[in-house]
Write an enzyme that holds these catalytic residues in place. Structure first.
Site, PDB file in Angstrom:
ATOM      1  N   GLU A 152     -46.852 -87.252  62.020  1.00 46.57           N
ATOM      2  CA  GLU A 152     -45.638 -87.144  62.821  1.00 46.57           C
ATOM      3  C   GLU A 152     -44.996 -85.779  62.594  1.00 46.57           C
ATOM      4  O   GLU A 152     -45.136 -85.180  61.537  1.00 46.57           O
ATOM      5  CB  GLU A 152     -44.665 -88.264  62.464  1.00 46.57           C
ATOM      6  CG  GLU A 152     -44.299 -88.367  60.983  1.00 46.57           C
ATOM      7  CD  GLU A 152     -43.119 -87.500  60.588  1.00 46.57           C
ATOM      8  OE1 GLU A 152     -42.458 -86.962  61.509  1.00 46.57           O
ATOM      9  OE2 GLU A 152     -42.871 -87.350  59.377  1.00 46.57           O
ATOM     10  N   LEU A 154     -41.492 -85.239  63.541  1.00 45.26           N
ATOM     11  CA  LEU A 154     -40.154 -85.557  64.019  1.00 45.26           C
ATOM     12  C   LEU A 154     -39.106 -84.664  63.373  1.00 45.26           C
ATOM     13  O   LEU A 154     -39.144 -84.390  62.185  1.00 45.26           O
ATOM     14  CB  LEU A 154     -39.809 -87.022  63.721  1.00 45.26           C
ATOM     15  CG  LEU A 154     -40.753 -88.088  64.263  1.00 45.26           C
ATOM     16  CD1 LEU A 154     -40.144 -89.464  64.019  1.00 45.26           C
ATOM     17  CD2 LEU A 154     -41.024 -87.883  65.745  1.00 45.26           C
ATOM     18  N   ASN A 255     -32.090 -68.656  59.746  1.00 44.13           N
ATOM     19  CA  ASN A 255     -30.649 -68.845  59.652  1.00 44.13           C
ATOM     20  C   ASN A 255     -30.241 -68.879  58.183  1.00 44.13           C
ATOM     21  O   ASN A 255     -30.502 -69.859  57.478  1.00 44.13           O
ATOM     22  CB  ASN A 255     -30.226 -70.140  60.350  1.00 44.13           C
ATOM     23  CG  ASN A 255     -30.546 -70.121  61.833  1.00 44.13           C
ATOM     24  OD1 ASN A 255     -30.224 -69.154  62.521  1.00 44.13           O
ATOM     25  ND2 ASN A 255     -31.187 -71.162  62.320  1.00 44.13           N
ATOM     26  N   CYS A 264     -37.884 -84.406  53.918  1.00 43.71           N
ATOM     27  CA  CYS A 264     -39.215 -83.880  54.230  1.00 43.71           C
ATOM     28  C   CYS A 264     -39.521 -82.552  53.542  1.00 43.71           C
ATOM     29  O   CYS A 264     -40.388 -82.494  52.673  1.00 43.71           O
ATOM     30  CB  CYS A 264     -39.372 -83.731  55.749  1.00 43.71           C
ATOM     31  SG  CYS A 264     -39.436 -85.303  56.627  1.00 43.71           S
TER      32      CYS A 264
END
Length: 441
Positions: A152, A154, A255, A264
């Site tokens: 995934e 996400l 940034n 994560c």
């Protein structure tokens, strides 16, 4: 085709609801009865924009149900997605595979029809092939159970979009039948020309951790330069803009600020280092240790700036705006914002915290802070205001919003989202990470 999703945390609940939105019958499984009861009522235990609506829609449509029964799942579904957590081990950098191992074993023992197991959890390389052998040894005789890995990608706050309209699909397979099934599952995305990358198990496992390691490195890279500009002067945002125009580099994730967190990036870069060390390649990912260290130093910098502005922190009132690790999320796992707030409190400050979504989760982890219900309540009589999560309402703040509330016009922009010139012209002593603190004009 019927789909089951094993594990109904952030990943699993999102995947289940989105598979129902794509038209499949879906059965979500979790061993936590309370969580299943909550989801069955259409209630989410976490914040994710757009997901509550999908959950309610497809519970009502009948396409989405939840259970605690492996027997039911094993007899019912054609494709089983495993989306359980792989947290960092206590006292170790390695990933804890207890839950993914248990889910795979339980599933293999209860499948009674030909089907495909698809791993989605983020795991160390080599896990998929080991789990495939676990399935082969424990599956029922006469049942054909295929195995695949489908990582995934996400982003919290955008998980529904990332599932329904992904920027790429990666599948690790060892036979064309498994690939064909996954192409059918993701037919809608493929019809929209989403890149589909079919590869081996090991590459599919590494894609996720490689992506997260690269993003973490990019964030720490600009934060390393922010340490330089804090010393010599300069504008870190302009520097990031300038190098971001180079198409080989790009502006996203450049940034400067208080750094990355969440469930994560920190966990995955540490687990990657642990895994390559097990493989005898400890020097290969050694640079990630410095990536992690730079990231943690940004938290130290915020506390230092607070001390620079206030002198002794003991007895001072500080307003902290944001404790989620990122906006549009209530996730405070390894949150730099919550860590900074806790450090300020430990130094003796009276810390008022406001986050639009994460107050409750933060209070569970660090209950001794004073959690309030608005920016106004946080800033009232504050000696210093610190912005640590870039929620839209904080980015829109103007000096006049706070002038009559605070006791001292001092502000630390921990995310580099405010126009410092506007605040300085309004009489505020404001600084941001990546800028040399020069005090009021």
């Amino acid at each position: 085709m019927r789909i089951s999703v094993i594990g109904t945390g952030y990943l699993g609940a999102t995947h289940a609801a989105c598979m129902a939105e794509l038209g499949f019958e879906v059965l979500g499984l979790d061993v936590d009865q309370a969580k299943i009861d909550c989801l069955s009522r259409g209630e989410l235990p976490f914040h994710e924009p757009g997901l509550p609506e999908l959950l309610l829609k497809h519970i009502a449509s009948g396409r989405l149900r939840f259970t605690t029964s492996y027997e039911e799942v094993g007899a019912w579904a054609d494709v089983h997605f495993i989306g359980v957590g792989t947290p960092q081990k206590a006292g170790d950098n390695a990933a804890d595979l207890t839950y993914v191992d248990a889910a795979t074993l339980s599933l293999a023992r209860h499948i009674t029809k030909d089907s495909l197991i698809v791993g989605k959890s983020t795991v160390p390389v080599g896990t998929a092939r080991r789990l495939q052998q676990l399935v082969i040894k424990n599956k029922n005789d006469g049942v054909d159970v295929g195995f695949a890995w489908n990582p995934e990608f996400l982003r919290e706050g955008f998980a529904v979009k990332d599932t329904l309209t992904p920027d790429r699909l990666v599948v690790g397979v060892d036979n064309p039948d498994a690939e064909a099934v996954l192409r059918e599952v993701y037919a809608t995305a493929l019809a929209a020309n989403t890149p589909f990358i079919s590869t081996d198990f090991e590459t599919a496992e590494l894609v996720k951790v490689a992506a997260n390691a690269f993003l973490a490195t990019k964030i720490s890279f600009i934060n390393a330069f922010s340490e330089v500009t804090e010393t010599v002067g300069g504008d870190i945002r302009t520097l990031a803009d300038a190098i971001g125009h180079d198409t080989r580099i790009g502006r996203r994730f450049l940034n400067a600020g208080v750094g990355f967190g969440g469930g994560c990036l920190p966990k995955d870069i540490r687990a990657l280092q642990a895994r390559v060390s097990e493989l005898g390649l400890e020097r290969t990912m050694r640079f990630l240790s410095e990536v992690d260290e730079i990231n943690l130093r940004r938290r130290d910098r915020v506390v230092f700036l607070a001390e620079d502005m206030l002198g002794e922190l003991a007895g001072k009132k500080i307003a902290v705006l944001g404790v989620a690790f990122k906006p549009d999320s209530d996730d405070v796992r390894d949150s730099p914002a919550l860590d900074v707030a806790a450090r300020l409190f430990s130094a003796g400050a009276d810390v008022n915290v406001f986050d639009p979504e994460a107050n409750t989760n933060a209070a569970k982890r660090f209950p001794r802070l004073n959690y309030v219900n608005s920016t106004v309540d946080a800033a009232r009589d504050a000696d210093l205001v610190i912005l640590l999560t870039e929620w839209a309402e904080f980015k829109a703040l103007a000096p006049t919003d706070l002038d009559d509330l605070v006791r001292g016009k001092r502000f630390i922009d921990g995310r580099n989202v405010l126009d410092m010139g506007v605040w300085q012209d309004a009489g505020w002593d404001i600084t941001a990470l990546g800028h040399r603190h020069v005090g009021q004009k």
